[in-house]
Design an enzyme around this catalytic site. Structure first.
Site, PDB file in Angstrom:
ATOM      1  N   ARG A 152       2.377 -20.514   5.890  1.00 23.45           N
ATOM      2  CA  ARG A 152       3.393 -19.509   6.236  1.00 23.45           C
ATOM      3  C   ARG A 152       4.099 -18.999   4.977  1.00 23.45           C
ATOM      4  O   ARG A 152       4.691 -17.934   4.958  1.00 23.45           O
ATOM      5  CB  ARG A 152       4.403 -20.067   7.253  1.00 23.45           C
ATOM      6  CG  ARG A 152       5.485 -19.067   7.648  1.00 23.45           C
ATOM      7  CD  ARG A 152       6.150 -19.358   8.995  1.00 23.45           C
ATOM      8  NE  ARG A 152       6.524 -20.744   9.155  1.00 23.45           N
ATOM      9  CZ  ARG A 152       7.539 -21.343   8.536  1.00 23.45           C
ATOM     10  NH1 ARG A 152       8.310 -20.668   7.698  1.00 23.45           N
ATOM     11  NH2 ARG A 152       7.792 -22.613   8.757  1.00 23.45           N
ATOM     12  N   TYR A 174       5.571   7.102  15.094  1.00 26.36           N
ATOM     13  CA  TYR A 174       4.809   6.282  16.033  1.00 26.36           C
ATOM     14  C   TYR A 174       5.734   5.785  17.157  1.00 26.36           C
ATOM     15  O   TYR A 174       6.875   5.396  16.883  1.00 26.36           O
ATOM     16  CB  TYR A 174       4.188   5.115  15.259  1.00 26.36           C
ATOM     17  CG  TYR A 174       3.526   4.084  16.129  1.00 26.36           C
ATOM     18  CD1 TYR A 174       2.389   4.396  16.869  1.00 26.36           C
ATOM     19  CD2 TYR A 174       4.039   2.796  16.225  1.00 26.36           C
ATOM     20  CE1 TYR A 174       1.788   3.453  17.676  1.00 26.36           C
ATOM     21  CE2 TYR A 174       3.436   1.842  17.022  1.00 26.36           C
ATOM     22  CZ  TYR A 174       2.316   2.177  17.754  1.00 26.36           C
ATOM     23  OH  TYR A 174       1.725   1.237  18.551  1.00 26.36           O
ATOM     24  N   ASP A 207       5.737   5.939   6.422  1.00 26.13           N
ATOM     25  CA  ASP A 207       4.588   5.363   7.115  1.00 26.13           C
ATOM     26  C   ASP A 207       3.364   6.185   6.699  1.00 26.13           C
ATOM     27  O   ASP A 207       3.237   7.357   7.044  1.00 26.13           O
ATOM     28  CB  ASP A 207       4.817   5.422   8.628  1.00 26.13           C
ATOM     29  CG  ASP A 207       3.740   4.672   9.405  1.00 26.13           C
ATOM     30  OD1 ASP A 207       2.570   4.699   8.976  1.00 26.13           O
ATOM     31  OD2 ASP A 207       4.065   4.083  10.454  1.00 26.13           O
ATOM     32  N   LYS A 209      -5.401   0.329  11.624  1.00 23.41           N
ATOM     33  CA  LYS A 209      -6.033   1.633  11.748  1.00 23.41           C
ATOM     34  C   LYS A 209      -7.094   1.805  10.651  1.00 23.41           C
ATOM     35  O   LYS A 209      -8.113   1.167  10.689  1.00 23.41           O
ATOM     36  CB  LYS A 209      -4.972   2.736  11.729  1.00 23.41           C
ATOM     37  CG  LYS A 209      -3.740   2.409  12.605  1.00 23.41           C
ATOM     38  CD  LYS A 209      -4.053   2.310  14.082  1.00 23.41           C
ATOM     39  CE  LYS A 209      -2.946   1.682  14.925  1.00 23.41           C
ATOM     40  NZ  LYS A 209      -1.622   2.256  14.770  1.00 23.41           N
TER      41      LYS A 209
END
Ligand SMILES: *Cc1c(COP(=O)(O)O)cnc(C)c1O
Length: 407
Positions: free
Chosen positions: A61, A116, A181, A206
């Site tokens: 982590r 988005y 973005d 994407k």
């Protein structure tokens, strides 16, 4: 600094020769042996304070070498000092809001719609304790208050391909960091950090992954800003799985070629759709009138492979008639995807707000893939013309669905 295609292939691979391997190893360790616990403590301390790496990863982590190679490659493509990967694009947006607004106690965001749908919902919901003012690109300066921690924009915007002048918004934002973005443009077509953006965000799900089989997000920024993002990632656990890191890194190698090929088809489809009698308005940066500020060729090195169009037919019926194009949300995959934003990706944006930012209810979004453009056109044409009769659907489409074992 090598050129784009070379960086895409070789980025983040500098340590492989010394390891004696050709493909990056997928390091699945969750924990790492620490024979000297005092030394391990120093490594933990460094990572917890936001260092990019330490003598030991300690615990996955805190750090993962496979994910770190992807980050190094993406930072090289975006011309930033660092990049920080997350388990999804939304986890990345969340971390940026936490770094820019929560950590600094500046809980106000200025955002330029459309963005988005998930980002819109996150910013509107108040979930992270932020409130958001939506402004147009030329009114950003007026919307900024002493409380403003972040300005958010997308260009080309999801889903209507609006183009926003990044440098102009950065100027309007003054000292307030701007998050761009860059999911639609990818680093192949646009590098917002070189225009003054503080955070460059990608849904890696994407184009970066590019094959519809990995969920991930990444933020490219200076190493200083990356420190806070790494700290947040450690605390919130919003990590990217190493297999995801491997797949995103692998996707980068072919990213320039995939963008070039799908963009070529998108330009052609946008042109043909514009002349189709069942189509209303087509949105693609390649079309006349789509670029009032002259950003194509300057800010944006190409026009991208996502387009949108309104239809005089029922959008649901058009999608149902398609045989080749995949009816699904998401974008940037090898196959062409179509979706109805008002029904799906932007469903949670209030209908009035959607219309106000020029996302009409009859708009379909098409992410053009790598198929032969003539096959795509034939499919779109038959779906738009309603030529596909019920017999065909029964005999062909439902049979192939039955064969595929889906319902
Ligand atoms: C999909 C998408 C996101 C969210 O990314 P996830 O990986 O789905 O969490 C953010 N921004 C844009 C522009 C997107 O298309």
């Amino acid at each position: 600094m090598t050129r784009l295609r070379t960086t895409a292939v070789h980025g983040g691979r500098g340590d492989l020769a010394a390891l004696g391997v050709h493909a990056p190893p997928i390091d699945l360790s969750t924990t790492y042996p620490i024979p000297d616990q005092a030394e391990g403590g120093l490594a933990l301390q460094a990572l917890a304070e936001g260092a990019a790496h330490a003598a030991s990863p300690v615990y996955s982590r805190l750090h993962n070498p496979t994910v770190a190679r992807f980050e190094e490659a993406l930072a090289a493509l975006e011309h930033t000092g660092a990049a920080v990967a997350f388990g999804s694009g939304m986890a990345a947006v969340t971390a940026v809001v936490q770094a820019a607004c929560v950590l600094t106690s500046k809980p106000h965001v200025v955002a330029i719609r459309p963005v988005y749908g998930g980002t819109d919902h996150l910013l509107s919901s108040g979930l992270l304790g932020v409130r958001t003012t939506y402004a147009t690109a030329d009114r950003v300066a007026d919307a900024i208050t002493p409380d403003t921690g972040l300005v958010v924009l997308e260009t080309p915007a999801n889903p209507n391909l609006d183009l926003v002048d990044i440098a102009r918004v950065v100027a309007g934002a003054g000292a307030v960091p701007v998050m761009v973005d860059n999911t639609f443009a990818t680093p192949v077509l646009q590098n917002p950090a070189t225009l003054g953006a503080t955070y460059v965000l990608h849904s890696g799900t994407k184009y970066l992954g590019g094959h519809g089989d990995v969920l991930g997000g990444v933020v490219a920024c200076s190493d200083d800003h990356a420190k806070a993002l790494r700290q947040i990632r450690i605390i919130t656990g919003a990590v990217l799985h190493p297999l995801g890191g491997y797949l995103l890194h692998r996707g980068l190698a072919t990213l320039p070629l995939r963008i070039e090929a799908s963009q070529r088809s998108a330009v052609e489809l946008a042109r043909r759709l514009s002349g189709h009698p069942s189509v209303g308005l087509v949105r693609h940066p390649s079309l006349p009138g789509a670029d009032p500020h002259g950003l194509v060729g300057t800010q944006l090195r190409g026009t991208g492979a996502v387009l949108a169009f309104t239809t005089r037919e029922d959008p649901t019926a058009v999608v149902r008639r398609l045989r080749l194009v995949t009816p699904a949300v998401s974008l940037g995959s090898v196959d062409t995807l179509i979706e109805h934003p008002a029904a799906l990706t932007h469903r949670l944006v209030p209908a009035d707000d959607r219309r106000a930012c020029d996302v009409p209810d009859d708009m379909l979004r098409l992410s053009v893939g790598l198929e032969d453009v003539e096959d795509l056109w034939e499919d779109l044409e038959q779906a738009l013309s309603g030529e596909c009769d019920r017999d065909y659907i029964k005999t062909s489409s439902s049979r192939s669905r039955a064969l595929a074992g889906s319902h």
